[in-house]
Scaffold this motif. Sequence first.
Motif, mmCIF file in Angstrom:
data_model
loop_
_atom_site.group_PDB
_atom_site.id
_atom_site.type_symbol
_atom_site.label_atom_id
_atom_site.label_comp_id
_atom_site.label_asym_id
_atom_site.label_seq_id
_atom_site.Cartn_x
_atom_site.Cartn_y
_atom_site.Cartn_z
ATOM 1 N N ASP A 116 0.804 -1.212 0.000
ATOM 2 C CA ASP A 116 0.000 0.000 0.000
ATOM 3 C C ASP A 116 0.842 1.270 0.000
ATOM 4 O O ASP A 116 0.403 2.292 0.478
ATOM 5 C CB ASP A 116 -0.905 -0.002 1.230
ATOM 6 C CG ASP A 116 -1.567 -1.337 1.400
ATOM 7 O OD1 ASP A 116 -1.470 -1.906 2.474
ATOM 8 O OD2 ASP A 116 -2.155 -1.801 0.409
ATOM 9 N N HIS B 154 1.124 -12.106 12.653
ATOM 10 C CA HIS B 154 2.468 -11.683 13.057
ATOM 11 C C HIS B 154 2.496 -10.189 13.365
ATOM 12 O O HIS B 154 1.592 -9.447 12.951
ATOM 13 C CB HIS B 154 3.451 -11.963 11.913
ATOM 14 C CG HIS B 154 3.137 -11.192 10.673
ATOM 15 N ND1 HIS B 154 2.343 -11.681 9.657
ATOM 16 C CD2 HIS B 154 3.466 -9.931 10.297
ATOM 17 C CE1 HIS B 154 2.221 -10.775 8.705
ATOM 18 N NE2 HIS B 154 2.886 -9.697 9.074
ATOM 19 N N THR C 104 5.033 -7.270 12.477
ATOM 20 C CA THR C 104 6.218 -6.975 11.658
ATOM 21 C C THR C 104 7.186 -6.089 12.444
ATOM 22 O O THR C 104 6.782 -5.073 13.006
ATOM 23 C CB THR C 104 5.807 -6.260 10.352
ATOM 24 O OG1 THR C 104 4.923 -7.128 9.634
ATOM 25 C CG2 THR C 104 7.015 -5.937 9.480
ATOM 26 N N HIS D 206 1.737 -3.472 15.154
ATOM 27 C CA HIS D 206 0.314 -3.777 15.026
ATOM 28 C C HIS D 206 0.165 -5.231 14.597
ATOM 29 O O HIS D 206 1.124 -5.837 14.107
ATOM 30 C CB HIS D 206 -0.322 -2.860 13.971
ATOM 31 C CG HIS D 206 0.278 -3.091 12.621
ATOM 32 N ND1 HIS D 206 1.449 -2.461 12.214
ATOM 33 C CD2 HIS D 206 -0.064 -3.925 11.603
ATOM 34 C CE1 HIS D 206 1.766 -2.892 11.011
ATOM 35 N NE2 HIS D 206 0.864 -3.790 10.606
ATOM 36 N N THR E 146 -2.002 -7.312 12.034
ATOM 37 C CA THR E 146 -2.968 -7.253 10.930
ATOM 38 C C THR E 146 -3.819 -8.521 10.900
ATOM 39 O O THR E 146 -3.286 -9.623 10.948
ATOM 40 C CB THR E 146 -2.218 -7.105 9.583
ATOM 41 O OG1 THR E 146 -1.511 -5.864 9.607
ATOM 42 C CG2 THR E 146 -3.183 -7.121 8.402
#
Length: 203
Positions: A10, A95, A97, A187, A189
Amino acid sequence: MAEMPFVDTDIEDECTMHATSELSIKKKRKRTTGREIEEGIERQKKKNKQYQPNYFISLPITNPKITGSIQAVQDAIIQKDQRLSKAMVRSGSLHVTMLVMHLSSEEEISIAVGALSDSKVFVDDLLKGKRVDLSFQGIDHFRNQVGFVNLAENDHTTLLKEIAETMRKIFQEKGIMAGEERAFKPHLTFMKLSKSTELRKQD
Ligand code: C5P
Protein backbone atom coordinates in the motif's frame (compact mmCIF):
# COMPACT_ATOMS: atom_id res chain seq x y z
CA MET A 1 12.69 -13.80 7.73
CA ALA A 2 10.11 -14.51 5.08
CA GLU A 3 9.39 -13.44 1.57
CA MET A 4 6.53 -11.03 1.32
CA PRO A 5 3.59 -11.30 -1.02
CA PHE A 6 4.15 -7.62 -1.57
CA VAL A 7 3.20 -7.16 -5.20
CA ASP A 8 0.41 -4.85 -4.10
CA THR A 9 1.76 -3.11 -1.04
CA ASP A 10 0.00 0.00 0.00
CA ILE A 11 2.87 2.40 -0.48
CA GLU A 12 1.38 3.40 -3.83
CA ASP A 13 -0.05 6.61 -2.29
CA GLU A 14 3.38 7.74 -1.20
CA CYS A 15 4.83 6.87 -4.60
CA THR A 16 2.20 8.95 -6.36
CA MET A 17 2.91 11.91 -4.09
CA HIS A 18 6.61 11.77 -4.93
CA ALA A 19 5.90 11.55 -8.61
CA THR A 20 3.61 14.57 -8.47
CA SER A 21 6.03 16.80 -6.59
CA GLU A 22 8.96 15.94 -8.88
CA LEU A 23 6.85 16.64 -11.89
CA SER A 24 5.84 20.06 -10.68
CA ILE A 25 9.53 21.03 -10.43
CA LYS A 26 10.11 19.82 -13.99
CA LYS A 27 7.16 21.79 -15.22
CA LYS A 28 8.73 25.05 -14.11
CA ARG A 29 11.83 24.43 -16.25
CA LYS A 30 10.17 23.50 -19.51
CA ARG A 31 6.74 23.08 -20.99
CA THR A 32 5.57 19.53 -20.56
CA THR A 33 2.88 17.80 -22.54
CA GLY A 34 0.23 15.63 -20.91
CA ARG A 35 1.92 12.57 -22.39
CA GLU A 36 5.30 13.50 -20.90
CA ILE A 37 3.65 13.92 -17.50
CA GLU A 38 2.02 10.49 -17.80
CA GLU A 39 5.35 8.95 -18.82
CA GLY A 40 7.13 10.67 -15.95
CA ILE A 41 4.62 9.33 -13.45
CA GLU A 42 4.94 5.82 -14.88
CA ARG A 43 8.76 6.03 -14.73
CA GLN A 44 8.63 7.21 -11.13
CA LYS A 45 6.15 4.49 -10.18
CA LYS A 46 8.44 1.85 -11.72
CA LYS A 47 11.44 3.30 -9.88
CA ASN A 48 9.60 3.23 -6.55
CA LYS A 49 8.27 -0.27 -7.20
CA GLN A 50 11.86 -1.48 -7.66
CA TYR A 51 12.56 -0.76 -4.01
CA GLN A 52 9.31 -2.03 -2.53
CA PRO A 53 9.87 -4.21 0.52
CA ASN A 54 10.05 -7.87 -0.43
CA TYR A 55 11.35 -9.38 2.82
CA PHE A 56 10.35 -8.82 6.38
CA ILE A 57 11.24 -9.80 9.92
CA SER A 58 8.32 -10.48 12.20
CA LEU A 59 7.21 -12.02 15.45
CA PRO A 60 4.74 -14.83 14.83
CA ILE A 61 1.69 -14.56 17.09
CA THR A 62 0.68 -18.05 18.15
CA ASN A 63 -0.81 -17.65 21.63
CA PRO A 64 -4.22 -19.38 21.29
CA LYS A 65 -5.90 -16.74 23.48
CA ILE A 66 -4.84 -14.05 21.04
CA THR A 67 -5.35 -16.00 17.81
CA GLY A 68 -8.75 -17.21 19.11
CA SER A 69 -9.90 -13.62 19.80
CA ILE A 70 -8.70 -12.53 16.37
CA GLN A 71 -10.61 -15.40 14.82
CA ALA A 72 -13.76 -14.27 16.65
CA VAL A 73 -13.37 -10.75 15.24
CA GLN A 74 -12.80 -12.17 11.75
CA ASP A 75 -15.87 -14.41 12.03
CA ALA A 76 -18.03 -11.47 13.15
CA ILE A 77 -16.86 -9.43 10.15
CA ILE A 78 -17.49 -12.30 7.72
CA GLN A 79 -21.00 -12.72 9.16
CA LYS A 80 -21.69 -9.13 8.13
CA ASP A 81 -20.20 -9.53 4.67
CA GLN A 82 -19.22 -12.90 3.29
CA ARG A 83 -17.06 -11.31 0.56
CA LEU A 84 -14.57 -10.16 3.20
CA SER A 85 -13.55 -13.73 4.01
CA LYS A 86 -11.00 -13.42 1.18
CA ALA A 87 -9.34 -10.54 3.01
CA MET A 88 -8.68 -12.40 6.26
CA VAL A 89 -5.17 -13.30 7.41
CA ARG A 90 -4.99 -17.00 8.28
CA SER A 91 -4.45 -17.87 11.92
CA GLY A 92 -1.04 -19.45 11.18
CA SER A 93 0.17 -16.25 9.49
CA LEU A 94 -0.62 -13.76 12.25
CA HIS A 95 2.47 -11.68 13.06
CA VAL A 96 3.83 -8.37 14.24
CA THR A 97 6.22 -6.97 11.66
CA MET A 98 9.48 -5.70 13.14
CA LEU A 99 11.31 -4.62 10.01
CA VAL A 100 10.71 -4.55 6.26
CA MET A 101 13.47 -4.42 3.67
CA HIS A 102 14.25 -4.68 -0.01
CA LEU A 103 16.69 -7.42 -1.00
CA SER A 104 17.48 -7.82 -4.68
CA SER A 105 20.25 -10.45 -4.87
CA GLU A 106 21.58 -13.57 -3.19
CA GLU A 107 24.41 -11.45 -1.85
CA GLU A 108 22.01 -9.02 -0.19
CA ILE A 109 20.09 -11.94 1.29
CA SER A 110 23.34 -13.25 2.86
CA ILE A 111 24.16 -9.80 4.22
CA ALA A 112 20.66 -9.59 5.73
CA VAL A 113 21.06 -13.03 7.31
CA GLY A 114 24.36 -11.82 8.81
CA ALA A 115 22.68 -8.64 10.08
CA LEU A 116 19.98 -10.74 11.72
CA SER A 117 22.60 -12.83 13.56
CA ASP A 118 24.48 -9.67 14.56
CA SER A 119 21.25 -8.22 15.98
CA LYS A 120 21.02 -10.96 18.60
CA VAL A 121 23.66 -9.56 20.93
CA PHE A 122 22.14 -6.04 20.74
CA VAL A 123 18.63 -7.36 21.35
CA ASP A 124 19.85 -9.40 24.34
CA ASP A 125 21.48 -6.26 25.64
CA LEU A 126 18.18 -4.35 25.43
CA LEU A 127 16.20 -7.20 26.99
CA LYS A 128 18.60 -7.70 29.91
CA GLY A 129 16.92 -11.04 30.56
CA LYS A 130 13.43 -9.49 30.68
CA ARG A 131 10.46 -10.89 28.77
CA VAL A 132 8.48 -8.74 26.37
CA ASP A 133 4.78 -9.30 27.00
CA LEU A 134 2.67 -7.92 24.22
CA SER A 135 -0.92 -6.91 25.02
CA PHE A 136 -3.35 -6.25 22.23
CA GLN A 137 -6.10 -3.70 22.54
CA GLY A 138 -8.55 -2.06 20.15
CA ILE A 139 -9.11 -2.29 16.42
CA ASP A 140 -7.96 0.26 13.86
CA HIS A 141 -7.20 0.50 10.15
CA PHE A 142 -4.65 1.90 7.65
CA ARG A 143 -6.47 3.90 4.96
CA ASN A 144 -9.53 1.63 5.05
CA GLN A 145 -7.38 -1.05 3.42
CA VAL A 146 -5.81 -2.91 6.32
CA GLY A 147 -7.59 -3.96 9.54
CA PHE A 148 -5.38 -4.48 12.57
CA VAL A 149 -5.36 -4.82 16.34
CA ASN A 150 -3.33 -2.22 18.22
CA LEU A 151 -0.72 -2.96 20.81
CA ALA A 152 -1.43 -1.48 24.22
CA GLU A 153 1.04 1.35 24.94
CA ASN A 154 3.24 0.31 27.87
CA ASP A 155 6.89 -0.33 28.77
CA HIS A 156 6.83 -3.58 26.83
CA THR A 157 5.82 -1.86 23.59
CA THR A 158 8.43 0.84 24.21
CA LEU A 159 11.04 -1.91 24.46
CA LEU A 160 9.68 -3.56 21.30
CA LYS A 161 10.06 -0.25 19.45
CA GLU A 162 13.65 0.08 20.70
CA ILE A 163 14.41 -3.41 19.44
CA ALA A 164 12.92 -2.63 16.02
CA GLU A 165 14.86 0.64 15.81
CA THR A 166 18.13 -1.05 16.79
CA MET A 167 17.62 -3.75 14.17
CA ARG A 168 16.83 -1.16 11.51
CA LYS A 169 20.12 0.61 12.27
CA ILE A 170 22.12 -2.64 12.14
CA PHE A 171 20.61 -3.58 8.75
CA GLN A 172 21.09 -0.07 7.35
CA GLU A 173 24.70 0.07 8.52
CA LYS A 174 25.30 -3.04 6.43
CA GLY A 175 23.90 -1.24 3.39
CA ILE A 176 20.51 -2.97 3.38
CA MET A 177 17.51 -0.88 2.35
CA ALA A 178 15.58 -1.52 5.54
CA GLY A 179 12.78 0.36 7.29
CA GLU A 180 10.28 2.81 5.92
CA GLU A 181 9.84 6.54 5.90
CA ARG A 182 6.80 6.24 8.13
CA ALA A 183 7.31 5.72 11.86
CA PHE A 184 7.32 2.14 13.13
CA LYS A 185 3.86 1.32 14.44
CA PRO A 186 3.65 -2.18 15.87
CA HIS A 187 0.31 -3.78 15.03
CA LEU A 188 -1.31 -7.14 14.33
CA THR A 189 -2.97 -7.25 10.93
CA PHE A 190 -6.01 -9.53 10.71
CA MET A 191 -7.40 -8.46 7.33
CA LYS A 192 -6.24 -6.62 4.24
CA LEU A 193 -8.15 -5.90 1.09
CA SER A 194 -5.01 -6.34 -1.01
CA LYS A 195 -5.45 -10.11 -0.59
CA SER A 196 -8.24 -9.89 -3.15
CA THR A 197 -8.17 -7.86 -6.36
CA GLU A 198 -11.97 -7.83 -6.41
CA LEU A 199 -12.20 -6.26 -2.97
CA ARG A 200 -9.54 -3.67 -3.74
CA LYS A 201 -11.56 -2.49 -6.72
CA GLN A 202 -14.60 -1.92 -4.51
CA ASP A 203 -12.86 0.18 -1.80
O1 C5P B 1 3.24 -5.63 8.47
P1 C5P B 1 1.89 -6.18 8.14
O2 C5P B 1 1.91 -7.48 7.44
O3 C5P B 1 0.97 -6.16 9.32
O4 C5P B 1 1.32 -5.10 7.12
C1 C5P B 1 0.05 -5.22 6.52
C2 C5P B 1 -0.14 -4.07 5.57
O5 C5P B 1 -0.23 -2.84 6.30
C3 C5P B 1 1.01 -3.90 4.58
O6 C5P B 1 0.44 -3.79 3.29
C4 C5P B 1 1.66 -2.60 4.99
O7 C5P B 1 2.14 -1.87 3.90
C5 C5P B 1 0.51 -1.86 5.67
N1 C5P B 1 0.97 -0.88 6.65
C6 C5P B 1 0.56 0.44 6.55
N2 C5P B 1 0.99 1.37 7.48
C7 C5P B 1 1.81 1.01 8.46
C8 C5P B 1 2.23 -0.33 8.59
C9 C5P B 1 1.80 -1.26 7.65
O8 C5P B 1 -0.20 0.77 5.62
N3 C5P B 1 2.20 1.92 9.36
